[in-house]
Write a protein that holds these residues in place. Structure first.
Motif, short mmCIF file in Angstrom:
data_model
loop_
_atom_site.label_atom_id
_atom_site.label_comp_id
_atom_site.label_asym_id
_atom_site.label_seq_id
_atom_site.Cartn_x
_atom_site.Cartn_y
_atom_site.Cartn_z
N TYR A 15 7.66 -51.13 48.12
CA TYR A 15 8.05 -50.16 47.09
C TYR A 15 6.89 -49.20 46.87
N PRO A 17 4.35 -47.80 44.53
CA PRO A 17 3.78 -48.14 43.23
C PRO A 17 3.75 -46.95 42.27
N LEU A 20 7.16 -47.14 40.50
CA LEU A 20 7.59 -48.49 40.11
C LEU A 20 8.33 -48.48 38.78
N TYR A 24 12.16 -49.55 38.78
CA TYR A 24 12.08 -50.99 38.52
C TYR A 24 13.44 -51.66 38.45
N ILE A 27 14.72 -52.09 41.89
CA ILE A 27 13.92 -53.05 42.66
C ILE A 27 14.27 -54.48 42.30
N LEU A 36 9.36 -57.15 45.63
CA LEU A 36 8.22 -57.64 44.86
C LEU A 36 7.65 -58.96 45.41
#
Length: 188
Positions: A15, A17, A20, A24, A27, A36
């Motif tokens: 991913y 960063p 993120l 999120y 993800i 993750l």
């Protein structure tokens, strides 16, 4: 290998960063997205042919004369009426010694080696190589799993000997073992 220093470590899928926070929910949605999870240290995978290094070491430790090993590969090893293990693409390697078996990554020969050494010797070797235990590292990791019962079938022993069966490893553990080999047997 001489220091144990990790020069690079990669896990996919990954991913960004930088995004993120905004990504999120995506993800973490669904069990199939493992962005993750650091698969290098926490992922468990069937080792495949790299495990033949452990089988070869177990054979050597079993006080077998490495120079006397011989096997004629016909592209597969028959284990019972219906169980067998094949070489990649059913390749027939012909007459092989231990070195040729390793160089050709011959599944049939390594299945044969596993049957010669048996589950107890293979288990003892894997125990000495830190399977089923924490690795000597500060990195968060899962323990690699070696499972081979003393009453295992010929197929289970042969499959385990070529890196299949129930054995699961982390890439970190395999990197540590191959580094120890490259470092003359010393794990840093």
């Amino acid at each position: 290998p001489s220091t144990g220093k990790i020069l690079a470590i990669v896990s996919k899928p990954d991913y960004n960063p930088n995004t993120l926070l905004s990504d999120y929910e995506y993800i973490i949605s669904g069990e199939s997205n493992q962005s993750l999870l650091n698969k290098s240290t926490l992922g468990l995978f069937a080792p495949g042919s790299i495990f033949k290094s452990m089988t070869a070491l177990s054979y050597i430790r079993s006080n077998n004369d490495v120079n006397q090993y011989s096997y004629y590969c016909e592209g597969q090893i028959d284990l019972s009426d219906s169980d067998y293990i094949t070489c990649f693409n059913h390749t027939v390697h012909g007459n092989e010694d231990l070195y040729d078996s390793f160089a050709n990554s011959c599944n049939a020969s390594f299945g044969n080696i596993g049957l010669q050494i048996g589950s107890e010797d293979l288990t003892a070797t894997c125990d000495s190589l830190l399977f089923n235990t924490d690795l000597p590292t500060e990195l968060s990791h899962k323990a690699s799993q070696f499972v081979l019962d003393t009453d295992a079938t010929d197929w289970e022993i042969a499959a385990t000997s070529i890196g299949q069966g129930k054995t699961l490893v982390t890439p970190l553990h395999m990197a540590m073992i191959t580094s120890a080999i490259a470092n003359g047997g010393n794990l840093m």
